[in-house]
Design an enzyme around this catalytic site. Structure first.
Site, PDB file in Angstrom:
ATOM      1  N   SER A  65       0.666  -1.138  -0.054  1.00  0.00           N
ATOM      2  CA  SER A  65      -0.036   0.090   0.030  1.00  0.00           C
ATOM      3  C   SER A  65       0.766   1.184  -0.178  1.00  0.00           C
ATOM      4  CB  SER A  65      -0.712   0.093   1.149  1.00  0.00           C
ATOM      5  OG  SER A  65      -1.650  -1.126   1.500  1.00  0.00           O
TER       6      SER A  65
HETATM    7  N1  SAH Z   1      -0.922  -4.565   3.778  1.00  0.00           N
HETATM    8  C1  SAH Z   1       0.141  -4.968   2.774  1.00  0.00           C
HETATM    9  C2  SAH Z   1      -0.792  -4.853   1.472  1.00  0.00           C
HETATM   10  C3  SAH Z   1      -1.508  -6.248   1.107  1.00  0.00           C
HETATM   11  S1  SAH Z   1      -1.929  -6.247  -0.499  1.00  0.00           S
HETATM   12  C4  SAH Z   1       1.384  -4.212   2.495  1.00  0.00           C
HETATM   13  O1  SAH Z   1       1.724  -3.324   3.442  1.00  0.00           O
HETATM   14  O2  SAH Z   1       2.145  -4.493   1.965  1.00  0.00           O
HETATM   15  C5  SAH Z   1      -3.378  -7.304   0.021  1.00  0.00           C
HETATM   16  C6  SAH Z   1      -2.851  -8.621   0.264  1.00  0.00           C
HETATM   17  O3  SAH Z   1      -4.114  -9.468   0.807  1.00  0.00           O
HETATM   18  C7  SAH Z   1      -2.362  -9.531  -0.771  1.00  0.00           C
HETATM   19  O4  SAH Z   1      -0.723  -9.975  -0.476  1.00  0.00           O
HETATM   20  C8  SAH Z   1      -3.347 -10.675  -0.922  1.00  0.00           C
HETATM   21  O5  SAH Z   1      -2.531 -11.912  -1.194  1.00  0.00           O
HETATM   22  C9  SAH Z   1      -3.918 -10.657   0.365  1.00  0.00           C
HETATM   23  N2  SAH Z   1      -5.188 -11.439   0.307  1.00  0.00           N
HETATM   24  C10 SAH Z   1      -6.301 -11.351  -0.546  1.00  0.00           C
HETATM   25  N3  SAH Z   1      -7.252 -12.493  -0.080  1.00  0.00           N
HETATM   26  C11 SAH Z   1      -6.816 -12.826   1.018  1.00  0.00           C
HETATM   27  C12 SAH Z   1      -7.371 -14.118   2.061  1.00  0.00           C
HETATM   28  N4  SAH Z   1      -8.481 -14.326   1.407  1.00  0.00           N
HETATM   29  N5  SAH Z   1      -6.746 -14.266   2.978  1.00  0.00           N
HETATM   30  C13 SAH Z   1      -5.534 -13.639   3.301  1.00  0.00           C
HETATM   31  N6  SAH Z   1      -4.758 -12.592   2.389  1.00  0.00           N
HETATM   32  C14 SAH Z   1      -5.533 -12.450   1.508  1.00  0.00           C
END
Ligand code: SAH
Length: 219
Positions: A65
Site C-alpha cells: 500500500s
Molecule cells: N498490507 C500490505 C498490502 C497487502 S495487499 C502491505 O503493506 O504490503 C493485500 C494482500 O491481501 C495480498 O497480499 C493478498 O494476497 C492478500 N489476500 C487477498 N485475499 C486474502 C485472503 N482471503 N486471506 C488472506 N490474504 C488475502
C-alpha cells in the site's frame, strides 16, 4: 551523503509531507511510521522508490500500500499499546510493521496471508526490520482467524463484498474493525465498524482502491 543517510532523509521528508497533508494526525502514528523503514518491505529492484508515496508491485499480482493509505488507516483504527490486532492480507508486511509499533509495549499483531510466497516475503521483511510482535500465518483470512480471537482491532488490506458474521464475531466489545468494501475491481470504500454493547455502528470513510479479498467468503 551516503545511501543510508539519503534514505533516512527521504523517509523523514515523506513523513513530514504526510503530516502536512493531514494523513498523519497524531504523534503516536507519526512515531510508528518514523520507526519503520519502508525500504525493508520493497522488492530489490524497486528500493529507490521506497519513499515515494505510491503503491508498488510486490509480486504475485499484489501491491504494498501507499504510505498515505497506511497512515490514514492507522489513524482511523486508533490502536493502543497492549492491544491484540488482526490484519487480513500481509502482503509485504509493511502495514503490519507500522501498526505493530503503535501497539507497543505489550501488543501483538496476527496477520493472515493466502499466498505462500508472500507469507515468506513478509516474514523475511519483518525480521530484517527488527519487528518482533507480529506473527504471519498462511491461510484464508476471509474467515478471520478464529484460533486467536477475540481481537481489539481487525483490519483488511484487501477489498471484499462485506464483513461476514464469522469475522465480526472475532471483534471484542469496544473493538474497531476497518474494512474495504466494494467491487472486485474499481472504487471501493473504507468503512469503520465499532462494536459496543452488542451493537455495531458503521461509518463510511474515504474512497480507495485495493486488491480483492480472494477466498471462501471473498471474491
Ligand atoms: N498490507 C500490505 C498490502 C497487502 S495487499 C502491505 O503493506 O504490503 C493485500 C494482500 O491481501 C495480498 O497480499 C493478498 O494476497 C492478500 N489476500 C487477498 N485475499 C486474502 C485472503 N482471503 N486471506 C488472506 N490474504 C488475502
Amino acid at each position: 551523503m551516503n545511501g543510508q543517510d539519503r534514505s533516512t532523509t527521504l523517509h523523514t521528508k515523506l513523513i513530514t509531507t504526510l503530516w502536512d497533508r493531514g494523513d498523519i494526525r497524531s504523534e503516536h502514528i507519526k512515531s510508528a511510521m518514523l520507526g519503520v523503514k519502508r525500504e525493508f518491505f520493497i522488492p530489490k529492484l524497486l528500493k529507490l522508490e521506497s519513499y515515494i508515496d505510491r503503491p508498488l508491485p510486490i509480486g504475485n499480482g499484489q501491491t504494498i500500500s501507499a504510505p498515505h493509505m497506511v497512515a490514514i488507516m492507522a489513524e482511523e483504527m486508533d490502536a493502543s499499546p497492549g492491544q491484540k490486532v488482526l490484519e487480513i492480507g500481509s502482503g509485504s508486511g509493511y502495514h503490519a510493521a507500522v501498526v505493530s509499533r503503535s501497539i507497543l509495549p505489550g501488543g501483538h499483531l496476527f496477520s493472515i496471508e493466502r499466498i505462500g510466497a508472500l507469507v515468506k516475503f513478509a516474514r523475511r521483511n519483518l525480521d530484517a526490520a527488527g519487528i518482533e510482535n507480529v506473527t504471519v500465518i498462511e491461510g484464508d483470512g476471509s474467515l478471520g482467524l478464529t484460533s486467536e480471537a477475540p481481537f481489539d482491532r481487525i483490519y483488511y488490506t484487501c477489498a471484499g463484498p462485506d464483513v461476514p458474521k464469522i469475522v465480526m464475531d472475532q471483534l471484542c466489545d469496544g473493538g474497531k474493525l476497518l474494512a474495504v468494501i466494494g467491487p472486485k475491481y474499481g472504487t471501493q470504500r473504507l468503512i469503520r465498524f465499532t462494536k459496543s454493547g452488542g451493537e455495531v455502528e458503521e461509518e463510511p470513510l474515504s474512497y480507495c482502491v485495493f486488491v480483492p479479498l480472494i477466498g471462501e467468503l471473498g471474491y
